[in-house]
Scaffold this motif. Structure first.
Motif, PDB file in Angstrom:
ATOM      1  N   PRO A  95       0.788  -1.247   0.000  1.00  0.00           N
ATOM      2  CA  PRO A  95       0.000   0.000   0.000  1.00  0.00           C
ATOM      3  C   PRO A  95       0.820   1.297   0.000  1.00  0.00           C
ATOM      4  O   PRO A  95       0.332   2.333   0.431  1.00  0.00           O
ATOM      5  N   PHE A  96       2.097   1.248  -0.413  1.00  0.00           N
ATOM      6  CA  PHE A  96       2.911   2.469  -0.407  1.00  0.00           C
ATOM      7  C   PHE A  96       2.530   3.390  -1.560  1.00  0.00           C
ATOM      8  O   PHE A  96       2.161   2.922  -2.647  1.00  0.00           O
ATOM      9  N   GLN A  97       2.661   4.709  -1.332  1.00  0.00           N
ATOM     10  CA  GLN A  97       2.407   5.685  -2.392  1.00  0.00           C
ATOM     11  C   GLN A  97       3.388   5.446  -3.544  1.00  0.00           C
ATOM     12  O   GLN A  97       4.544   5.088  -3.311  1.00  0.00           O
ATOM     13  N   ASN A  98       2.940   5.703  -4.761  1.00  0.00           N
ATOM     14  CA  ASN A  98       3.741   5.384  -5.954  1.00  0.00           C
ATOM     15  C   ASN A  98       5.117   6.060  -6.004  1.00  0.00           C
ATOM     16  O   ASN A  98       6.111   5.439  -6.319  1.00  0.00           O
ATOM     17  N   LEU A 118       6.795   7.354  -3.521  1.00  0.00           N
ATOM     18  CA  LEU A 118       7.403   7.432  -2.192  1.00  0.00           C
ATOM     19  C   LEU A 118       8.922   7.187  -2.211  1.00  0.00           C
ATOM     20  O   LEU A 118       9.678   7.833  -1.489  1.00  0.00           O
TER      21      LEU A 118
END
Lengths: 189, 764
Positions: free
Chosen positions: B530-533, B535
């Motif tokens: 679920p990490f931001q793209n 990041l």
């Protein structure tokens, strides 16, 4: 209403006001002083700008004989045991030991939890500026870190409860993350 | 102008000039390097350099003990903060590690070159999953670092820098396993040889601890700076005590011998002149004088007090000076030759002491002969009491046939010496160390409690350049790991574990993925997480930047966590570089020695190496002493031109030397280098005594004059050196024991000779 009932009402109100006016952080902590904290369910929700969706985990938490135990059931199964300054992470047969001092976020949670349950007023004010609001049956304790290192990570911790029960913790991190831990009812099973 | 006035004026002028020179060149040193051996070969020189001023020599361990572990944790934290404000410490370990801001940290910038990283999708994905879990536990410390180093390359690298293998912590403070002691490791900023600064460092620790003194918490300090400061203070206190007691004793003795305070002052003139002259010559030749040179030099120079006593025993006037001129000159010259051995000792400090003693003795003799008589217009003699004592003593000595006893005992001593020669000497340094056993035991206990043993064995790798020794260190590391598997070794350390060679860094740089490649890897690794793209864009940027970084060397490590660690393992020694590989718990020395040979390294056992060095120094001292003896013999032969006379002077001296050695061996077992050096003083004293015995034999002086003079001289010497022999400082003890025994034997034998000669004269 009879005179007798009015008198009784006034006496009760008066005693409530008197009791409330003496309700401070020391009095709150006295209620917890040294008591054991049996198994309670919890739900933890972490909102972070690192993440697209929040992480939600749930399980059980307890504090007995100076041991803080967090059993995570979902989304993964793990057991966290904090004894003194050491965190033992148990994953099946695998165990990992780390010092909580190296992790200010975790340390602040442990310190606050431990200090409240142990009724350790001195320990709490050593690390935090405190502000207690509400009254005995519904109180809210705001904690702001004093330590520079901790301050750089945690902005504020709010602990909510009633009487001698903690209902929830809110951790507000400087980076914008917010962690809310809601504790369920005491579960003796 | 009156000759007396001229001589006094010249002397006073010289004293004033020299005093002004000394005051203007006030270069008193207190660091102890000059009194430590410089090493006898390349390895020992390096070892001494490491022991004397290596980073390990600056570490002070503070142990706090008490019943309340919370208090123990808070005292360590408080002290850490307070002491870091003083600026006296390079680094303080024991409380929470403060990781430098990654933007300023060279190690963070170079992390991809300092350690191997697996850039496969599988590994990156696994690492990102771990970070996600850690994020949910609250184990993410630094958000910026999280984005730039999600693979934790930097943190893993920092963990490898931890100097203590296993440590117990409580509230972020290092504790012993039983939680009864908390610890701080304090790295002093001052050189361990700068004892004044180290004393200030130690005082600052005690000062900071002040507020906890009454809280049932105890502090104990250990480590090389503590030992050095303790030794300095113990030597200083003992020296001051000895100086005070012996000065009072000598003043009383001289006063009761001559019943005149004026005489007390006059007798001290040659000695004081000798001190001034010795100091000024040392300052001229060496540019500075060590406090120990001055303190011990004055003690050794104390034998020069015999010269004015001899003069006053002969009347104290100009004619008396003329009478003893030859004997006095010969005594001063031969004593000085004895001190030449100090010039050849190999210790800078002892060389200074040699120069000080030689010039001091010659000046004292010169002032005794030229200046002192100008203060006396009438003859002055010792109290009659001495005559009675001398007579009685000589009678007893003759009665018990002391000379015969000496002949037999000397023979026994020589035989004993020849048969025990190799085992007679103490080569270890523990027995000459001024650090009491109690402190050494405390150090061992504390080190075992925090699992920080004193490294005693290591491999030494040498090469022409830093790069060469780092490459050699990298080659040897896998084989050392094999030794651990075979249980031949418990653990080891090596500079290449922290600072890779440039060739290895270049290889890692070459293997770093290209921008497009790492972008693709990270994208695939983030799949289903679920990490931001965007990041981990900073992570990708850092990898791209690392591909262009100039390679890291030791010079760029200044002020980093690495500097302290690498500086103890990597040594720049003029035209050569050395890598030190400390070894812990070597089980079979022969195997490690073979291992070292195969890998072009040298295995060094610190204790054995020091023992070898001390052995060589002892041999050098003995050889120098033998040369000195030969030279003295030649001078005496040249002066007396009579074998019989020379034999009469030299044989008793040799007898005294061997008897002293035999007696010391009997009392204390082994002799150390300070016993040997002190034998030079015994040589000077006994020569002086037997030269005066010869005067009696030649009818140049009377029986009472010589006897009283020798009795008085030996009493002053015995007074000083007996006090020295009962101190608790091994070096002072050795000097005191040797000179007391030697002086006693010299006195007894010389008086016995006087008695025998007198008997012969009477018979004739």
């Amino acid at each position: 209403m009879s005179k007798w009932m009015i008198a009784m009402l006034l006496i009760s109100l008066n005693s409530y006001i008197l009791a409330d006016s003496t309700f401070g952080i020391k009095e709150l902590l006295k209620k917890f002083d040294g008591r054991q904290y049996p198994l309670r369910s919890y739900v933890e929700r972490r909102e972070s700008d690192f993440l697209i969706t929040p992480i939600v985990s749930e399980g059980y938490i307890s504090y007995e004989n100076n041991e803080l135990i967090k059993l995570v059931n979902n989304p993964f199964k793990k057991k966290f045991t904090v004894i003194d300054d050491v965190l033992i992470i148990t994953d099946g047969e695998y165990q990992k030991t780390i010092s909580i001092s190296d992790y200010p976020g975790l340390k602040s949670f442990v310190t606050v939890f431990r200090a409240i349950l142990a009724g350790d007023y001195e320990g709490l004010i050593e690390d935090f500026n405190t502000n207690l609001s509400g009254n005995v049956d519904r109180w809210s304790l705001e904690l702001k870190p004093k330590n520079v290192k901790l301050k750089s990570i945690i902005y504020e911790i709010a602990v909510n409860g009633k009487f001698d029960q903690i209902n929830s913790f809110d951790f507000y991190e400087n980076g914008g993350d917010h962690i809310k831990i809601i504790l369920g009812k005491i579960d003796n099973e | 102008m009156n000759k007396k006035i001229v001589v006094k004026t010249i002397w006073i002028s010289l004293v004033l000039l020299i005093s002004i020179f000394i005051l203007n060149n006030n270069s008193f040193k207190t660091d102890i390097t000059q009194f430590l051996p410089a090493g006898v070969d390349k390895e020992s020189s390096l070892l001494m350099k490491l022991l004397q001023d290596g980073p390990g020599s600056r570490v002070i361990i503070a142990e706090f003990s008490g019943e309340n572990k919370d208090e123990l944790a808070s005292v360590a934290k408080y002290m850490s903060v307070e002491l870091s404000k003083t600026g006296k410490f390079q680094k303080i370990l024991g409380t929470e590690i403060s990781i430098p801001d990654i933007d300023d940290d060279i190690l963070f910038r170079y992390r991809f070159l300092l350690t191997d990283t697996d850039f496969s999708v599988k590994n990156i994905k696994s690492e990102l999953s771990k970070r996600l879990e850690e994020l949910s536990y609250g184990l993410i410390v630094d958000r910026k670092q999280f984005k730039r180093d999600p693979v934790n390359v930097y943190l893993s690298y920092l963990k490898s820098l931890s100097s203590i293998n296993s440590r117990y912590t409580y509230k972020g403070v290092w504790f012993s396993e039983d939680k009864k002691n908390s610890y701080l490791l304090l790295y002093s900023s001052s050189s361990s040889l700068d004892l004044i600064s180290q004393e200030k460092v130690i005082n600052s620790i005690y000062k900071s601890f002040g507020i906890y003194e009454n809280k049932n918490i105890k502090i104990k300090l250990t480590g090389p700076p503590v030992f050095a400061v303790y030794s300095k203070s113990a030597i200083q206190k003992t020296s001051q005590f000895i100086s005070l007691i012996s000065s009072i004793g000598i003043v009383i003795l001289i006063y009761f011998s001559y019943r005149s305070f004026r005489r007390v002052f006059l007798i001290s003139i040659p000695l004081l002149s000798g001190i001034l002259s010795g100091t000024s010559v040392v300052l001229l030749l060496f540019g500075q004088i060590h406090a120990i040179t001055l303190a011990f030099g004055i003690t050794i120079l104390g034998i020069a007090i015999d010269y004015p006593i001899h003069l006053y025993s002969h009347g104290g006037t100009r004619s008396a000076a003329k009478q003893i001129r030859r004997t006095l000159a010969l005594s001063a010259i031969t004593t000085s030759i004895g001190f030449i051995a100090l010039l050849l000792s190999g210790f800078d400090g002892l060389q200074q002491m040699g120069v000080f003693a030689i010039f001091g003795v010659i000046t004292a003799a010169f002032v005794t002969h030229w200046v002192l008589p100008e203060f006396e217009s009438r003859e002055i003699y010792l109290q009659a009491l001495y005559d009675v004592h001398v007579k009685n003593i000589i009678l007893i000595l003759n009665k018990i046939k002391v000379i015969d006893a000496f002949k037999v005992l000397t023979l026994i001593s020589i035989i004993f010496f020849l048969f025990n020669y190799p085992n007679l000497w103490e080569k270890g340094i523990k027995k000459i160390s001024p650090v009491p056993e109690q402190l050494i035991n405390l150090d061992e206990q504390i080190r075992s409690r925090i699992n920080a043993p004193e490294p005693g064995e290591f491999l030494l790798i040498s090469g022409r350049s830093q790069e060469q020794v780092l490459q050699k260190s990298e080659e040897i590391v896998p084989d050392l790991e094999d030794l651990i598997k075979k249980s031949l070794l418990k653990s080891f350390d090596a500079p290449s574990l922290y600072l890779p060679s440039k060739s290895r860094q270049a290889k890692r740089q070459e293997n770093l993925p290209l921008k497009s490649s790492i972008e693709d890897i990270v994208k695939q690794a983030q799949d289903n997480l679920p990490f931001q793209n965007q990041l981990f864009v900073p992570f990708i940027t850092d990898i791209v930047t690392s591909k262009k970084l100039p390679l890291l060397d030791y010079n760029k490590l200044k002020d980093t966590l690495l500097e302290m660690r690498v500086s103890s393992l990597l040594i720049d020694d003029v035209n050569e570089w050395h890598a030190v590989i400390p070894l812990d718990n070597v089980s079979k020395i022969a195997d490690i020695e073979n291992f070292a040979k195969i890998h072009d390294a040298q295995y060094i056992n610190t204790a054995n190496k020091i023992s070898d060095m001390m052995g060589i120094y002892l041999n050098n001292a003995l050889v120098s002493m033998s040369y000195g003896l030969c030279f003295i013999l030649i001078i005496i032969i040249l002066v007396f031109r009579s074998i019989k006379k020379v034999t009469m002077i030299v044989l008793p001296v040799i007898s005294v030397i061997f008897m002293t050695v035999g007696c010391l061996a009997l009392i204390i077992g082994n002799l150390n280098i300070f016993h040997v050096i002190s034998l030079l003083v015994v040589l000077g004293i006994s020569l002086d005594y037997f030269l005066y015995v010869d005067r009696f034999k030649s009818n140049a002086s009377g029986y009472k004059t010589i006897g009283s003079s020798l009795l008085m001289c030996s009493m002053t010497t015995l007074l000083v050196f007996f006090i020295l022999s009962i101190t608790s400082i091994p070096v002072l003890q050795a000097i005191g024991q040797t000179i007391s025994i030697g002086t006693f034997f010299s006195l007894v034998l010389s008086l016995a000779y006087i008695g025998a000669i007198d008997q012969n004269k009477t018979h004739i």
